[in-house]
Each structure stands twice: as structure tokens, then as C-alpha cells.
Motif scaffolding. Structure first.
Motif, PDB file in Angstrom:
ATOM      1  N   GLN A  52       0.852  -1.177   0.000  1.00  0.00           N
ATOM      2  CA  GLN A  52       0.000   0.000   0.000  1.00  0.00           C
ATOM      3  C   GLN A  52       0.892   1.232   0.000  1.00  0.00           C
ATOM      4  OE1 GLN A  52      -3.477   0.141   0.134  1.00  0.00           O
ATOM      5  NE2 GLN A  52      -3.518  -2.053  -0.156  1.00  0.00           N
ATOM      6  N   THR A  53       0.385   2.328  -0.537  1.00  0.00           N
ATOM      7  CA  THR A  53       1.191   3.533  -0.610  1.00  0.00           C
ATOM      8  C   THR A  53       0.607   4.671   0.211  1.00  0.00           C
ATOM      9  OG1 THR A  53       0.038   4.227  -2.599  1.00  0.00           O
ATOM     10  CG2 THR A  53       2.098   3.057  -2.903  1.00  0.00           C
ATOM     11  N   LEU A  54       1.498   5.404   0.826  1.00  0.00           N
ATOM     12  CA  LEU A  54       1.180   6.663   1.501  1.00  0.00           C
ATOM     13  C   LEU A  54       1.882   7.753   0.723  1.00  0.00           C
ATOM     14  CD1 LEU A  54       1.768   6.167   5.320  1.00  0.00           C
ATOM     15  CD2 LEU A  54      -0.360   6.741   4.194  1.00  0.00           C
ATOM     16  N   LEU A  55       1.227   8.842   0.531  1.00  0.00           N
ATOM     17  CA  LEU A  55       1.814   9.947  -0.204  1.00  0.00           C
ATOM     18  C   LEU A  55       2.016  11.120   0.743  1.00  0.00           C
ATOM     19  CD1 LEU A  55       2.524  10.178  -3.173  1.00  0.00           C
ATOM     20  CD2 LEU A  55       0.315  11.198  -3.573  1.00  0.00           C
ATOM     21  N   VAL A  56       3.211  11.686   0.751  1.00  0.00           N
ATOM     22  CA  VAL A  56       3.474  12.884   1.541  1.00  0.00           C
ATOM     23  C   VAL A  56       3.103  14.068   0.661  1.00  0.00           C
ATOM     24  CG1 VAL A  56       5.211  14.243   2.747  1.00  0.00           C
ATOM     25  CG2 VAL A  56       5.336  11.745   2.793  1.00  0.00           C
ATOM     26  N   ILE A  57       2.181  14.898   1.138  1.00  0.00           N
ATOM     27  CA  ILE A  57       1.684  16.000   0.327  1.00  0.00           C
ATOM     28  C   ILE A  57       1.910  17.328   1.028  1.00  0.00           C
ATOM     29  CG2 ILE A  57      -0.016  14.621  -0.918  1.00  0.00           C
ATOM     30  CD1 ILE A  57      -2.145  15.711   0.999  1.00  0.00           C
ATOM     31  N   VAL A  58       1.843  18.384   0.243  1.00  0.00           N
ATOM     32  CA  VAL A  58       2.092  19.724   0.770  1.00  0.00           C
ATOM     33  C   VAL A  58       0.801  20.403   1.192  1.00  0.00           C
ATOM     34  CG1 VAL A  58       3.058  21.989   0.225  1.00  0.00           C
ATOM     35  CG2 VAL A  58       4.137  19.928  -0.666  1.00  0.00           C
ATOM     36  N   ASP A  59      -0.271  20.193   0.435  1.00  0.00           N
ATOM     37  CA  ASP A  59      -1.527  20.854   0.805  1.00  0.00           C
ATOM     38  C   ASP A  59      -2.710  19.904   0.620  1.00  0.00           C
ATOM     39  OD1 ASP A  59      -2.613  21.092  -1.925  1.00  0.00           O
ATOM     40  OD2 ASP A  59      -1.101  22.628  -2.214  1.00  0.00           O
TER      41      ASP A  59
END
Length: 166
Positions: free
Chosen positions: A80-87
Motif C-alpha cells: 500500500q502507498t502513503l503519499l506525503v503532500i504539501v496541501d
């Protein structure tokens, strides 16, 4: 309850010193997480293809991250993937593209990271549990249709044959 460590792959363009996630994950090591970091997509895809991780944290710019998710989706190993996002605006776009969750870079804490990783690994466990009996059932029904004296068929709602026994 899971006894082996949860193997986490971090995909980033930053060195370990520039990225806060390794430091946060090091605090989770005693709770059953191990970290492998890669810089760039190619080494990460190689590790994923080998089945060497359970969860993947992607800390790339959004277009690159979405491209990575798309390429990784074709691999046979479950992760599974987690995405680090800015907003927050990126959140929905990432989920629609296949990310299982998102972490906000500004509010990233040990607790939020652990929570998301546990949710991911629970999803993986659920998927594996549901998929485990499928090959046995498929083989059983294949034998039944192969050995039947009558024709067995399935028709779609549009009236097309979707299966006809040999």
C-alpha cells in the motif's frame, strides 16, 4: 496479531538527512517497523517487484508520485502507498490515483505516521486473507466445469457469453 516487522520503503528525491521521515520511523523501530530508503523511482520499483516491503511512503512531487503509483500498480506483490503532500488539495487527487492515504508534510508526527502505517498494513492483511481461498475455489469450479457432462455457461446482462465450459 502481526509478529514480523512492517517493512517500509521510502521513495524520495532527498537524502536521508534532508527528509524527516527516517527520523520519525527510527522512533517506531521498537514498535515493529523497518525502513529501507531509495532515492528515485527505479531502485524503488526493483525493491517492490522483489516483494521486499509491505508499505511504501512516497515523498516526491505530486506528478512524479502519481506516475510512480501507476507503474507500481502493475507489480504482483501486495503493498500500500502513503503519499506525503504539501496541501490538502492534493489529497483527493492522490487517493483517486491509487494512494491508500496521505500525510501532510507540515503536520507529520510519529503518531500520525504510525497510525497511517498500521492502517496500511491492516489493509494488506485483510486483502491477503480474502485472496487466500480464491485459488482453491477457482480450481474446484474449474474441475466441476471441465468434468461436467452438460454445457455450463454464463451470460452478461447485455446478453454476451462470458464463459462457456469446454
Amino acid at each position: 496479531m502481526r509478529t514480523n516487522p512492517i517493512r517500509v520503503l521510502l521513495v524520495t528525491q532527498q537524502t536521508e538527512k534532508q527528509n524527516a521521515i527516517p527520523k520519525l520511523l527510527s522512533q517506531l523501530d521498537k514498535r515493529g517497523f523497518t525502513l529501507t530508503g531509495t532515492i528515485g523511482q527505479k531502485p524503488a520499483l526493483k525493491l517492490l517487484a522483489g516483494g521486499n516491503c509491505d508499505a511504501c511512503i512516497i515523498d516526491l512531487h505530486l506528478p512524479e508520485a502519481l506516475g510512480f503509483i501507476s507503474k507500481a500498480r502493475g507489480l504482483p506483490t501486495p503493498f500500500q502507498t502513503l503519499l506525503v503532500i504539501v496541501d490538502a488539495e492534493q489529497d483527493l487527487k492522490a487517493i483517486r490515483s491509487g494512494a491508500a492515504g496521505c500525510l501532510m508534510r507540515e503536520s507529520l508526527t510519529v503518531q500520525s505516521l504510525e497510525r497511517e502505517l498500521l492502517l496500511l498494513t491492516n489493509r494488506i492483511g485483510t486483502v491477503q486473507t480474502l485472496q487466500a481461498p480464491l485459488p482453491k475455489r477457482e480450481e474446484r469450479y474449474r474441475r466441476i466445469s471441465d468434468e461436467a457432462n452438460e454445457i455450463i455457461y454464463r451470460i452478461s446482462p447485455e446478453g454476451r457469453f462470458t464463459f462457456v465450459s469446454p
